[in-house]
Write an enzyme that holds these catalytic residues in place. Sequence first.
Site, PDB file in Angstrom:
ATOM      1  N   ASP A  42       5.790  -6.511   9.218  1.00 34.43           N
ATOM      2  CA  ASP A  42       6.535  -5.722  10.199  1.00 34.43           C
ATOM      3  C   ASP A  42       5.791  -4.440  10.571  1.00 34.43           C
ATOM      4  O   ASP A  42       5.008  -3.922   9.780  1.00 34.43           O
ATOM      5  CB  ASP A  42       7.891  -5.294   9.622  1.00 34.43           C
ATOM      6  CG  ASP A  42       8.757  -6.485   9.275  1.00 34.43           C
ATOM      7  OD1 ASP A  42       8.591  -7.532   9.911  1.00 34.43           O
ATOM      8  OD2 ASP A  42       9.583  -6.336   8.362  1.00 34.43           O
TER       9      ASP A  42
HETATM   10  N1  URA Z   1       9.523  -8.867   4.331  1.00 31.22           N
HETATM   11  C1  URA Z   1       9.904  -7.897   5.178  1.00 31.22           C
HETATM   12  O1  URA Z   1      11.065  -7.519   5.213  1.00 31.22           O
HETATM   13  N2  URA Z   1       8.978  -7.370   5.978  1.00 31.22           N
HETATM   14  C2  URA Z   1       7.686  -7.738   5.977  1.00 31.22           C
HETATM   15  O2  URA Z   1       6.877  -7.203   6.737  1.00 31.22           O
HETATM   16  C3  URA Z   1       7.301  -8.751   5.082  1.00 31.22           C
HETATM   17  C4  URA Z   1       8.261  -9.299   4.271  1.00 31.22           C
END
Ligand code: URA
Length: 238
Positions: A105
């Site tokens: 993310d």
């Molecule tokens: N889980 C999440 O919530 N975000 C990420 O970027 C990767 C795994």
Amino acid sequence: MSELRLQKFLAEAGVASRRKCEELMLQGRVEVNGVKITELGSKVDAGDIVKVDGKEVMQEEKKVYILLNKPVGLITTSKDQFSRKTVLDLIEGVKERIYPVGRLDYDTSGLLLLTNDGDLSYKLTHPSCETNKVYQAKIKGVLNDSAIQAFKTGIGIDGYTTSPARIKVLERTSTDSLIEVTIHEGKNRQVRRMFEAVGYSVIKLRRISIGPVKLGNLEEGAWRHLTPEEVKSLNKTV
Ligand code: URA
């Protein structure tokens, strides 16, 4: 492909070692666009037809495997409709067309792999892939036993039940906790949603390993090539 010495082209295409490819050229066994080439300094370019012993050699791009410590505030897709910075903006001096393996993310940091190895990338991101990914999450509050148990058995997120995760409390203060979570799935925002589902919000999230590949003490925003041993052991996990 940019212009390349013929023996390098042949070696990268997997014909033989560069030295052996030079021998093949000197022996008059290599032709480019129908012309026999024996001069070792000769170059080839995209579109040239190269043959060894009359058989066409297909160009194979060198496989590149990069580990980036992604900072918060970058997206992992190659293009963004809002022209935000992408992780590819951090990788300079790599001429192969690499792309991120899966995603992290915008607000998550840590280990991100980038490669042009479509096969490995496909396997690592396939739902059946059981390679462990380890995350460290700073969360608000102190995780209670029932939440810990829920991680270990599986948590419902939007009609999907997660596989059992490994969970370890690394640090705890009166206001927040640092938790290590190991999962092998890769649902969208999975770790954040797992915490939210049991009543906790994630303040910070960082991925620290994928299978045998560890982030180590690489600085945020820095990257390095994987070692051949890391590539080999990563391939073994998929
Ligand atoms: N889980 C999440 O919530 N975000 C990420 O970027 C990767 C795994």
